[in-house]
Design a protein around this motif. Structure first.
Motif, short mmCIF file in Angstrom:
data_model
loop_
_atom_site.label_atom_id
_atom_site.label_comp_id
_atom_site.label_asym_id
_atom_site.label_seq_id
_atom_site.Cartn_x
_atom_site.Cartn_y
_atom_site.Cartn_z
N ILE A 130 0.70 -1.23 0.19
CA ILE A 130 -0.08 0.15 0.28
C ILE A 130 0.43 1.28 0.24
CG2 ILE A 130 -1.36 1.37 0.85
CD1 ILE A 130 -2.85 -1.07 2.03
N VAL B 240 2.07 3.59 7.12
CA VAL B 240 0.65 2.81 7.04
C VAL B 240 0.81 2.07 7.81
CG1 VAL B 240 -0.38 0.89 5.73
CG2 VAL B 240 1.43 2.99 4.56
N ARG C 1 2.26 1.88 -3.61
CA ARG C 1 0.85 2.67 -4.75
C ARG C 1 0.65 3.79 -3.69
NH1 ARG C 1 -2.19 0.11 -8.54
NH2 ARG C 1 -1.37 -1.36 -8.10
N LEU C 2 1.27 4.58 -2.73
CA LEU C 2 0.59 5.45 -2.02
C LEU C 2 2.23 6.89 -2.62
CD1 LEU C 2 -2.00 4.64 0.73
CD2 LEU C 2 -2.71 5.70 -1.44
#
Length: 75
Positions: free
Chosen positions: A22, A33, A25-26
């Protein structure tokens, strides 16, 4: 070694890597996270943990579906 550290090492080494994926991706750090999941779990009484397990399951299914094949005969 303590049993707690063995368990911690096991999950760090062989975890689902949901937070890392994640974060990639961000475009943010994985630590941010992970911390967000921890805070979300405490604030919502377990929703963050349920969300984490759902994402781990979903990423596992996605990895199985989108494997790269070198040729048509790899099916």
């Amino acid at each position: 070694m303590n049993i707690f550290y063995k368990l911690l090492y096991y999950f760090q080494k062989r975890g689902f890597e949901v937070c890392r994926r994640i974060a990639e991706r961000l475009g943010i750090r994985a630590r941010v996270v992970r911390t967000s999941f921890i805070y979300l779990t405490f604030v919502t009484l377990g929703f963050g943990f349920a969300l984490y397990l759902f994402l781990a399951f979903w990423l596992g299914i996605k990895d199985l579906m989108y494997t790269k094949r070198t040729s048509v005969f790899d099916l």
